[in-house]
Design an enzyme around this catalytic site. Structure first.
Site, PDB file in Angstrom:
ATOM      1  CD  GLU A  62     -24.862   8.098  60.671  1.00  0.00           C
ATOM      2  OE1 GLU A  62     -24.290   8.979  60.101  1.00  0.00           O
ATOM      3  OE2 GLU A  62     -24.768   6.842  60.906  1.00  0.00           O
ATOM      4  CB  THR A 102     -27.804   4.829  58.012  1.00  0.00           C
ATOM      5  OG1 THR A 102     -28.454   3.822  58.669  1.00  0.00           O
ATOM      6  CG2 THR A 102     -26.882   5.590  59.137  1.00  0.00           C
ATOM      7  CB  ALA A 133     -24.799   1.921  57.449  1.00  0.00           C
TER       8      ALA A 133
END
Ligand code: FAD
Length: 299
Positions: free
Chosen positions: A17, A48, A51
């Site tokens: 990620e 993301t 976030a």
């Protein structure tokens, strides 16, 4: 390729990620990160969406597109819905389609800080499940969802959280990625409850290598994750020694991952914090274990 098809073909699935650079940083900084992560040949990279207070939401599609179209690595674009209109969501879905992105992590997003905000029938989206149903009616995407081995911070009980999770999966979630955790026992307990409820989609464990003490304080305040005594001892012992703390954090995450892989889980999602050096060390530590397990499953 759909990520659900990657799960059909291999086990374990290993993914990373990343997050878009903050508004004051150049988009070019992410190129270096992706360049170094691509070299490690992950099964996919997720990006993301807004976030941790990062307002740079409109960069998610752009970065997912770089991952997919420049590096030829499967991309998973995160998307939150709580404060969005249907038109805004439709626009993003269209942009993702135009950029050849096939995989979406459908999320609700955290409750906004505005005191007037309410979960209400007049909102187009109150929960991730509303977004998932909307996507299913609108476009053809492979859809991932989030899950919480220790329960979501807002849930009254793990049982009601699991009931909502089953509903989310039945509405069209193709695979799940877990919130980070530092004690594998929580993941195994959660997995056995998920199995009992016949939630039959691949479940990836989210692992965050912690390499500084500030990071851990932030994590606990944001997601309420439990910190085992063993972990606190390590953090306290090396908090003033950057290199030792980094090595210890990497070793802790490696240990967690090897235990999880040895227990046959579907995959590992590494929260890289845009730090390819840490990801590289972990991948190197687990490579022979992954190779020993990695049987390409015949289709
Ligand atoms: P939901 O699945 O909607 O669940 C939220 C809460 O509502 C839970 O307590 C659930 O039990 C409850 N619930 C669900 N359905 C119902 C219902 N019908 N009725 C009553 N209660 C219900 N945040 C970002 O802003 N950007 C990101 O990119 C991002 N990426 C993430 C990636 C992962 C792997 C994870 C685990 C989290 C991520 N988050 C991100 C954080 C996430 O947005 C928050 O945890 C958010 O508070 C919940 O999102 P969700 O999609 O899990 O919500």
């Amino acid at each position: 390729m759909n990520i659900k098809d990657i799960f059909k073909q291999k086990k374990p699935v290993i993914s990373f990620e990343i997050f878009p650079p903050r508004k004051d940083s150049s988009i070019n900084t992410i190129y270096k990160t992706i360049d170094n992560l691509a070299y490690l040949k992950p099964d996919y990279i997720s990006v993301t969406y807004g976030a941790s207070g990062n307002k740079n939401k409109n960069k998610t599609t752009e970065i997912a597109s770089i991952v997919k179209n420049k590096y030829n690595i499967e991309a998973l674009a995160h998307l939150t819905c709580l404060t969005s209109s249907k038109d805004e969501i439709n626009k993003i879905l269209q942009q993702l389609k135009n950029n050849n992105i096939e995989n979406l992590l459908a999320l609700r997003g955290d409750l906004p800080e505005e005191p007037d905000f309410k979960i209400s029938d007049s909102n187009p989206f109150n929960y991730a499940v509303d977004l998932i149903k909307h996507i299913k009616e609108t476009e053809d995407f492979c859809i991932g969802g989030a899950c919480y081995p220790e329960g979501h911070t807002e849930c009254n009980s793990i049982e009601s959280d699991l009931y909502n999770l089953k509903n989310k999966v039945n509405s069209g979630t193709d695979f799940l990625i877990s919130q980070l955790f530092f004690d594998n026992k929580f993941f195994y307990d959660f997995k056995s409850k998920v199995d009992t409820l016949d939630i039959n989609v691949p479940l990836q464990a989210g692992i965050m290598p912690v390499i500084n003490k500030k990071q851990i304080e932030r994590i606990v305040s944001l997601c309420g994750t439990s910190i085992p005594k063993k972990f606190i001892t390590i953090m306290n012992k090396y908090e003033n020694n950057t290199e030792a703390l980094k090595d210890a954090g990497i070793a802790y995450a490696t240990d967690q991952i090897i235990d999880l892989l040895s227990n046959g889980i579907d995959g590992i999602h590494i929260y890289t914090m845009n730090n390819p050096d840490v990801a590289r060390k972990i991948v190197s530590n687990i490579s022979s274990v992954v190779n020993a397990l990695n049987t390409d499953i015949a289709i």
